[in-house]
Write a protein that holds these residues in place. Structure first.
Motif, PDB file in Angstrom:
ATOM      1  N   GLY A 213       0.813  -1.213   0.000  1.00 48.09           N
ATOM      2  CA  GLY A 213       0.000   0.000   0.000  1.00 48.09           C
ATOM      3  C   GLY A 213       0.841   1.256   0.000  1.00 48.09           C
ATOM      4  O   GLY A 213       0.595   2.194  -0.775  1.00 48.09           O
ATOM      5  N   VAL A 214       1.863   1.282   0.847  1.00 51.32           N
ATOM      6  CA  VAL A 214       2.720   2.465   0.944  1.00 51.32           C
ATOM      7  C   VAL A 214       3.432   2.724  -0.381  1.00 51.32           C
ATOM      8  O   VAL A 214       3.456   3.847  -0.889  1.00 51.32           O
ATOM      9  N   ALA A 215       3.986   1.644  -0.962  1.00 46.71           N
ATOM     10  CA  ALA A 215       4.713   1.809  -2.223  1.00 46.71           C
ATOM     11  C   ALA A 215       3.774   2.275  -3.335  1.00 46.71           C
ATOM     12  O   ALA A 215       4.127   3.112  -4.169  1.00 46.71           O
ATOM     13  N   PHE A 216       2.566   1.758  -3.319  1.00 51.25           N
ATOM     14  CA  PHE A 216       1.547   2.119  -4.289  1.00 51.25           C
ATOM     15  C   PHE A 216       1.261   3.614  -4.212  1.00 51.25           C
ATOM     16  O   PHE A 216       1.292   4.347  -5.208  1.00 51.25           O
ATOM     17  N   ALA A 217       1.020   4.078  -2.986  1.00 54.65           N
ATOM     18  CA  ALA A 217       0.730   5.505  -2.799  1.00 54.65           C
ATOM     19  C   ALA A 217       1.908   6.350  -3.248  1.00 54.65           C
ATOM     20  O   ALA A 217       1.749   7.381  -3.919  1.00 54.65           O
ATOM     21  N   GLY A 218       3.122   5.903  -2.893  1.00 52.81           N
ATOM     22  CA  GLY A 218       4.312   6.647  -3.264  1.00 52.81           C
ATOM     23  C   GLY A 218       4.442   6.792  -4.774  1.00 52.81           C
ATOM     24  O   GLY A 218       4.766   7.865  -5.294  1.00 52.81           O
ATOM     25  N   LEU A 219       4.155   5.689  -5.471  1.00 56.28           N
ATOM     26  CA  LEU A 219       4.260   5.734  -6.932  1.00 56.28           C
ATOM     27  C   LEU A 219       3.247   6.705  -7.525  1.00 56.28           C
ATOM     28  O   LEU A 219       3.544   7.435  -8.468  1.00 56.28           O
ATOM     29  N   LEU A 220       2.041   6.722  -6.965  1.00 53.59           N
ATOM     30  CA  LEU A 220       1.031   7.658  -7.483  1.00 53.59           C
ATOM     31  C   LEU A 220       1.486   9.100  -7.267  1.00 53.59           C
ATOM     32  O   LEU A 220       1.222   9.981  -8.083  1.00 53.59           O
ATOM     33  N   LEU A 221       2.198   9.337  -6.158  1.00 50.90           N
ATOM     34  CA  LEU A 221       2.665  10.690  -5.884  1.00 50.90           C
ATOM     35  C   LEU A 221       3.696  11.155  -6.906  1.00 50.90           C
ATOM     36  O   LEU A 221       3.708  12.323  -7.292  1.00 50.90           O
ATOM     37  N   VAL A 222       4.586  10.257  -7.326  1.00 49.83           N
ATOM     38  CA  VAL A 222       5.621  10.684  -8.277  1.00 49.83           C
ATOM     39  C   VAL A 222       5.193  10.466  -9.724  1.00 49.83           C
ATOM     40  O   VAL A 222       5.963  10.712 -10.646  1.00 49.83           O
ATOM     41  N   ALA A 223       3.948  10.015  -9.923  1.00 50.96           N
ATOM     42  CA  ALA A 223       3.519   9.640 -11.278  1.00 50.96           C
ATOM     43  C   ALA A 223       3.674  10.769 -12.290  1.00 50.96           C
ATOM     44  O   ALA A 223       4.103  10.554 -13.414  1.00 50.96           O
TER      45      ALA A 223
END
Lengths: 688, 326
Positions: A213-223
């Motif tokens: 979940g954390v990595a997922f959110a992080g990726l969306l932030l830098v998308a």
């Protein structure tokens, strides 16, 4: 669900695009839900749809309910999580590196985890779940760190994948050696290494879900920054995007996702490579998918559908008892391989090959010196290989043996040792030449018999024969290996030829097919002889063990023909390796010349596999090293590559026979162990 | 730099080559004294190959743990065995005698080492790859023993004892071994009946834990342990089908739900970890009737599940102990 955010750019167009993207996402989500529902009704216990329904509504018997809660649901959720994680990881890596071949598999995440678990299994320590998951996690991260550290982020994408594949090969070789040496202790590890989504209760899922979940959110932030990178580094800098920082962040997050997936289910091959490849054509149709913020979650959904679909397919087709023995990862790999082949055919081949490495062009003297020195060293290694082994001999023994009047023990020892040394030297030379030809034709430093599926096809043919026939002869094995290699390479090259051998398409096809063959080999082993993995592993680890003189005749003949052809056609090789246009200008039939060289390369690869098992790495390393030593012209590259290949496998076989004598290590494992550091040295040295 | 490196390599190789002159063994032109053979022994091994020995084999090499055990039990100390360390950990019923040389792994015994031992006989199983057997035949007479046969596991075990006994001239010892085994079976059967366990259902297994996945290996009625269980008057509860050689099948924790109320015994080794202790918290495992009733028994380490009569006697003793100790 995908979160869609309107940007100020092209609001009217975006609206239409958004509906398309939403429709795609909704369709995928529905597919995942249906597959998940089917998945929880399948398994070894006598718990079908009705019992599951009762369990979910709380009206079931205790036993049935516990099966659903502790076995089915965790398995289904693990499959979804693993699929999402791998899909997103692959998509992010590919976006950042602008390279369709980047994936968790090619960045050695899986290999690192596998090895660290192998080491734990061998030392005999039993760790609680969390600790062994942690070890897998650390191993994966460490491997990726090495790859990124040595290849340099954003310094050429081919180098990244090269370094990753190289390290993965090396690490897997070490793990396989452990599997062979400690068969009792690593029994479960081999199965784990094929990847399976079965779970022992909810613990694993509960621990890994937050990480994902954390990595997922992080990726969306830098998308959005990742999208900017797609414009090219300079343009992105112009928009004020920190290029390097974005790359590092994205890669770390993607690695985190992949490592979490490996921890949950073992290395499930190919989803990370395949899911983004499936989404790419969709994003051309639905413009809304072209933005990372949308395409990343959608790719995750595709990944989940892939993993779940494979699991459902496996349990539907194979009886429940047998389904336990067939790892889900094998199915995803085969399914993914087929998909990748189809995708490769559908995509337009845009990228050309990278600019060739700039190399010094050494003079004639340097070339001659290199050849002479390599020749002397090779002669020395050959002598050493014949004399050294479990029983040390001296030259006088060999003289006596050659004249046919040596004593009993010496005769036995040399009768078994000389064919092994010969097989190693010839197979090494053949693989090196095969790699040289393939790299010239495809102009692709990643291409080698292994990558293009030639070795895999040969291995599959040979393993099928070895497991089905009692004591096949050496010509039969060579024929089976060639049959497999011919089928696989005619698929790969035949499909690639339709587009005139486009660069990326060929390698993409090869990667898909070779991964599928590797999975099929595992499948044949698991199904034919589930409790004797050692036998097939031994053969696959590229061993010269038990070779006799007749076994090396096929490779010797093909090598002689191959060398003659390569020398005669050296000019054409140079031209083909140059670029797309020059040969055409000079009136050289490009497709025909390529096809001829490729057929030769396939023959060389197949006979080498028949003589010494699947030896990786040589076809990749020898031509590279040869070019680094003597420049680019094939009149010089071919002899040096031949010598280097023979030297590498000869040394590997010698080391494999003596290091842990009387136990043996396959030459294929040793080439990877010897080859990996050298390969990294090359990579570091050619940093531009 | 590179040139220096290459030059050094070349010089080193040359020096080594020069140091390697001479011989380690006189050539065959210098005849050694040959001793006259006693009575010749002719036998047919399990693959139908005829082997002739000059007399009872004294220097014997064995490539697999079950035939190593057979040799030791027959009072023949083997001169070379595969994987000494593994055998010592996994087979405590018949500890190695003498000081045998390690000939490498069971899958790839080193032919160099075997040749250097110059044995009178090599005992291999049908699991060894045919190419290797062919090479070993050049070194010494080889007899191949059927590794395992799910159709008749105990018969196969006795056949291999008989064949090895014939080759080593230890038939009387072999008869005693088989008698001991039968006595042990009869004794175990009686002990179980006395404890009211005649005809009890049993499921034998071992298992592996890897990360958070558990696989259970079922010893079906076709396995050696399964066959011995049936001879003891116990009933095999597994419904899964085993493979045709070893009679083993793989299942997962879910697959145990079909067993019902049985005696569940499993083999583990401290070298390997105990798969079933890792299940203590698993809801499916906890809901199984035999777990609730406390009918789960771990057998002691060092009973080789695919061994010979000695291992099986040790197995019977430990099984009877485990089942009758309430």
């Amino acid at each position: 669900m995908a979160v869609i955010e309107n940007t100020a750019v092209g609001r009217d167009r975006t609206a239409a695009a958004t509906t398309g993207a939403v429709a795609v996402a909704a369709g995928l989500a529905l597919l995942v839900v249906v597959l998940a529902a089917v998945d929880i009704t399948q398994g070894t216990a006598d718990v079908g749809a009705a019992e599951v329904w009762h369990a979910l509504t709380g009206t079931a018997q205790a036993g049935d309910a516990s099966v659903v809660v502790a076995s089915r649901l965790p398995r289904m959720i693990a499959a979804v999580l693993v699929g999402v994680a791998l899909g997103m990881s692959g998509a992010a890596l590919q976006a950042v590196s602008r390279n369709v071949l980047a994936s968790p598999d090619t960045l050695a995440v899986n290999a690192g985890s596998y090895l660290s678990l192998g080491v734990i299994a061998v030392t005999g320590t039993t760790l609680p779940l969390l600790a062994s998951s942690g070890a897998a996690f650390v191993g994966g991260l460490a491997a990726t760190a090495v790859v990124l550290g040595l290849s340099g982020i954003g310094r050429g994408t081919v180098r990244l994948v090269l370094a990753g594949s190289a390290l993965a090969l090396g690490l897997n070789a070490v793990t396989e050696a452990l599997l062979l040496l400690f068969p009792q202790r690593t029994e479960g590890l081999y199965r784990w290494g094929q990847g399976g989504v079965g779970q022992n209760g909810f613990d694993g899922v509960a621990q890994m879900a937050p990480v994902i979940g954390v990595a997922f959110a992080g990726l969306l932030l830098v998308a959005r920054r990742v999208d900017a990178l797609a414009l090219g580094d300079d343009a992105a800098r112009g928009l004020g995007v920190p290029v390097r920082g974005t790359r590092i962040t994205t890669v770390v997050l993607a690695t985190l996702l992949a490592a979490a997936a490996v921890t949950l289910a073992g290395p499930i091959g190919f989803v990370g490579l395949c899911a983004p490849a499936l989404v790419r054509p969709l994003s051309r149709r639905f413009r809304g998918l072209s933005r990372s913020r949308v395409s990343l979650p959608v790719t995750g959904l595709v990944g989940a559908a892939l993993v779940l679909g494979s699991d459902v397919l496996l349990r539907a087709v194979v009886p429940a008892d047998l389904a336990v023995e067939v790892p889900t990862g094998v199915v995803t790999t085969v399914v993914g391989g087929v998909f990748l082949v189809v995708m490769a055919l559908r995509t337009r081949d845009t990228a050309g090959a990278d600019a060739p490495d700039r190399l010094r062009i050494p003079g004639r003297t340097a070339f001659l010196t290199t050849v002479v020195v390599l020749g002397v060293v090779l002669a020395g290694v050959t002598v050493g290989a014949v004399l050294l082994g479990d029983s040390k001999l001296l030259l006088g023994d060999v003289v006596n043996w050659a004249q046919g009047h040596s004593g009993r023990v010496v005769t036995y020892v040399l009768d078994t040792r000389v064919p092994r040394v010969t097989a190693a030297l010839l197979a090494g030379a053949a693989l090196a030449l095969s790699g040289t030809l393939v790299q010239a034709v495809t102009r692709n430093p990643l291409a080698e018999p292994g990558v293009l599926g030639v070795s895999g096809g040969a291995g599959l043919g040979a393993v099928l024969l070895v497991t089905s026939v009692q004591a096949p002869g050496s010509w039969a094995i060579a024929a089976a290996a060639f049959g497999g290699a011919a089928v696989v390479s005619s698929i790969v090259f035949g499909l690639a030829a339709r587009g005139g051998f486009g660069q990326n398409r060929l390698v993409l096809l090869g990667v898909g097919v070779s991964a599928a063959t590797a999975a099929l080999i595992s499948l044949v082993i698991v199904l034919s002889d589930p409790f004797d993995t050692t036998r097939a592993l031994t053969w696959l680890s590229g061993s010269t063990y038990g070779r006799t003189m007749p076994d090396v005749v096929p490779v010797a003949l093909v090598l002689a023909v191959g060398v003659a052809a390569a020398v005669a056609r050296r000019k054409e090789l140079d031209l083909v390796a140059l670029d797309e246009d020059t040969p055409k200008l000079l009136g050289l039939g490009l497709t025909r010349a390529r096809l001829g060289f490729l057929v030769l390369a396939v023959l060389l690869g197949a006979t080498a596999v028949a003589a010494a098992g699947t030896i990786g790495f040589v076809g990749l390393v020898a031509p590279h090293a040869a070019r680094a030593l003597v420049g680019r012209r094939h009149v010089r590259v071919v002899p040096v590559a031949l010598l280097l290949g023979a030297l590498l496998v000869g040394l590997a076989d010698l080391a494999g026979r003596t290091v842990i004598a009387p136990a043996q290590l396959g030459a294929g494992l040793m080439t990877a162990v010897i080859g990996t550091p050298y390969f990294f040295y090359l990579l570091v040295r050619t940093r531009r | 730099m590179r040139r220096n490196l290459l030059a050094t390599a070349a010089v080193a190789v040359a020096a080594l080559s020069l140091a390697a002159c001479g011989t380690t063994e006189p050539s065959s032109d210098e005849p050694a004294a040959a001793d006259k053979p006693a009575g010749k022994i002719t036998l047919t091994d399990h693959t139908g190959v005829k082997v002739t020995l000059d007399g009872p084999a004294k220097k014997v090499v064995a490539t697999e743990w079950n035939v190593i055990e057979d040799l030791v039990a027959l009072g023949v100390a083997p001169v070379g065995v595969a994987d000494v360390k593994g055998y010592t950990a996994w087979n405590t019923a018949a500890p190695l005698t003498g000081d045998p040389k390690d000939i490498g792994t069971r899958g790839e015994p080193s032919i160099d080492t075997v040749a250097a031992l110059a044995p009178d006989l090599v005992v291999a199983t049908t699991d060894l790859s045919p190419a290797v057997v062919k090479q070993l035949r050049k070194v010494a007479p080889v007899i191949e023993v059927t590794a395992a046969d799910a159709a008749d596991q105990i018969g196969t075990m006795n056949d291999s004892i008989d064949l090895i006994a014939k080759a080593t001239g230890t038939e009387t010892k072999a008869d005693a071994l088989k008698k001991d085994f039968e006595a042990s079976v009869a004794e175990g059967k009686k002990a179980l009946e006395d404890a009211g366990l005649g005809g009890a259902k049993i499921a034998s297994a071992d298992g592996y834990v890897q990360a958070n996945q558990v696989s259970v290996r079922a010893y079906t009625g076709g396995s050696l342990l399964g066959a011995v269980n049936e001879r003891l008057g116990l009933e095999n509860a597994w419904t899964v089908k085993g493979d045709k050689d070893y009679g083993l099948a793989t299942t997962d924790v879910e697959g145990l739900t079909g067993l019902g109320d049985v005696q569940f015994t499993y083999v583990a080794n401290d070298a390997d970890g105990d798969a079933f202790s890792g299940l203590a918290k698993n809801a499916v495992w906890k809901s199984l009737p035999f777990v609730k009733n406390g009918d789960v028994h771990r057998l002691p380490d060092g009973v080789w599940m695919f061994g010979g009569p000695r291992s099986m006697e040790a197995y019977i003793d430990s099984l009877v102990d485990a089942l009758t100790k309430k």
